[in-house]
Design an enzyme around this catalytic site. Structure first.
Site, short mmCIF file in Angstrom:
data_model
loop_
_atom_site.label_atom_id
_atom_site.label_comp_id
_atom_site.label_asym_id
_atom_site.label_seq_id
_atom_site.Cartn_x
_atom_site.Cartn_y
_atom_site.Cartn_z
N LYS A 74 0.84 -1.21 0.00
CA LYS A 74 0.00 0.00 0.00
C LYS A 74 0.87 1.25 0.00
O LYS A 74 0.63 2.20 -0.74
CB LYS A 74 -0.94 -0.01 1.22
CG LYS A 74 -2.07 -1.01 1.05
CD LYS A 74 -2.85 -1.30 2.32
CE LYS A 74 -3.82 -2.45 2.07
NZ LYS A 74 -4.54 -2.91 3.25
N GLN B 169 -4.88 -1.63 9.36
CA GLN B 169 -4.68 -2.95 8.74
C GLN B 169 -5.27 -4.04 9.63
O GLN B 169 -4.96 -4.13 10.82
CB GLN B 169 -3.18 -3.19 8.50
CG GLN B 169 -2.88 -4.47 7.77
CD GLN B 169 -3.43 -4.51 6.35
OE1 GLN B 169 -3.31 -3.53 5.60
NE2 GLN B 169 -4.06 -5.61 5.97
N ASP C 258 -11.15 2.91 4.15
CA ASP C 258 -11.46 1.49 3.97
C ASP C 258 -12.97 1.25 3.94
O ASP C 258 -13.43 0.19 3.55
CB ASP C 258 -10.86 0.68 5.13
CG ASP C 258 -9.85 -0.34 4.64
OD1 ASP C 258 -9.82 -0.58 3.41
OD2 ASP C 258 -9.09 -0.87 5.47
#
Ligand code: NDP
Length: 286
Positions: A53, A97, A120
């Protein structure tokens, strides 16, 4: 007849070229898009994902910050960091994450991210909004699936779509996105009776189960578009939830693993970061 291969790497490259231009455009207006990535613990797969990422962000000119915390970091410390990032006007997107260590309440942490920085798309408010209609920053994997379908020219209106898997990060959100595009959507899970028969109804079949090559040609209607979300390790290589070798002779189009949905997820994260930056700077309205 062999299925058309829906190449997520190629689609990703096209989108990333557009995103690079968008970064330049935002910078010319005084906005320097910035993504903060938070990782707790030493899960090797998570470290690999975070590195990818950060690498993609850098290649697009998106500023990034990584916060790598030890696995025994108290939850309160993680929450305090999120609060600081929420309050920092230079940070536009915050990505936590997953998975988090068991000692940390994942729902509490995801719920602490400011909804406007939730790139997200996992904040309960954003998931709730997604249920009501299209949102600017939907969860990345479902958004990537929709982008593959759109770029492949798959018309969804009135189509039979079947989603296998009902997780909050893939199955449920992609079902809503398909519904917003006017597909008739069925969601399946581990208690679904006669799964192959239900799947054979699908003109668009999205598989997000987490079981290597479970979905064989017996599950697929001839000519269907098959999207394989699964990432499973088998004898040292990556395979999907779909048995590519049998299904590609029945399906009309199929995403490979690797190289299908996977690359799209990171690309859509970058897209959401730019959307978040534009919205927070008043250059775009929600
Ligand atoms: P979860 O484990 O959270 O959910 C799996 C779902 O599959 C559950 O709803 C479960 O049903 C259902 N399921 C499990 N076994 C069966 C079965 N035998 N028959 C029917 N349904 C079944 O997984 P995720 O949604 O997080 O991920 C799914 C897959 O996608 C994984 O391989 C993951 O690695 C991959 N993934 C890939 C991403 C990418 O970027 N390409 C991103 C995210 C995930 P029930 O609810 O009844 O238990």
């Amino acid at each position: 007849m062999a299925a058309v291969i829906l190449d997520g790497r190629e689609i990703s490259a096209q989108i990333q070229a557009d995103l690079k231009d968008e970064v330049t455009n935002l910078q010319s207006q005084g906005v320097n898009p910035c993504l903060a990535v938070l990782l707790v613990g030493d899960n090797p797969a998570s470290h690999t994902y975070v590195r990818s990422k950060l690498r993609v962000a850098q290649s697009l000119g998106i500023a990034s910050r990584d916060h790598i915390l030890a696995g025994d970091t108290p939850e309160e410390e993680v929450l305090a960091l999120i609060r600081r990032l929420n309050d920092d006007p230079a940070v536009h997107g915050i990505l936590v994450q997953l998975p988090l260590p068991e000692s940390i309440n994942t729902a509490r942490v995801l719920g602490a991210v400011a909804p406007e920085k939730d790139v997200d798309g996992f904040h309960p408010m954003n998931l709730g909004r997604l249920m009501m209609g299209p949102t600017p920053m939907p969860p990345c994997t479902p958004a990537g699936i929709m982008e593959i379908l759109r770029r492949a020219g798959v018309e969804l209106k009135g189509k039979e779509a079947v989603v296998v898997g009902r997780s909050n990060i893939v199955g449920k959100p992609v079902a809503f996105l398909l519904l917003h595009e006017h597909a008739t959507v069925t969601i399946c899970h581990s208690r679904t009776r006669d799964l192959p028969a239900v799947c054979r109804r699908a003109e668009v079949l999205v598989v997000a189960i987490g079981r290597a090559r479970m979905v064989t040609d017996e599950y697929v209607r001839p000519g269907a578009v098959v999207i394989d979300v699964g990432i499973n390790r088998e004898n040292g290589r990556l395979v999907g939830d779909v048995d590519f070798e049998t299904v590609r002779h029945v399906a009309g189009a199929i995403t490979p693993v690797p190289g299908g949905v996977g690359p799209m997820t990171i690309t859509m994260l970058m897209k959401s970061t730019l959307t978040a930056a534009a919205l927070q700077s008043g250059l775009k309205s929600a």
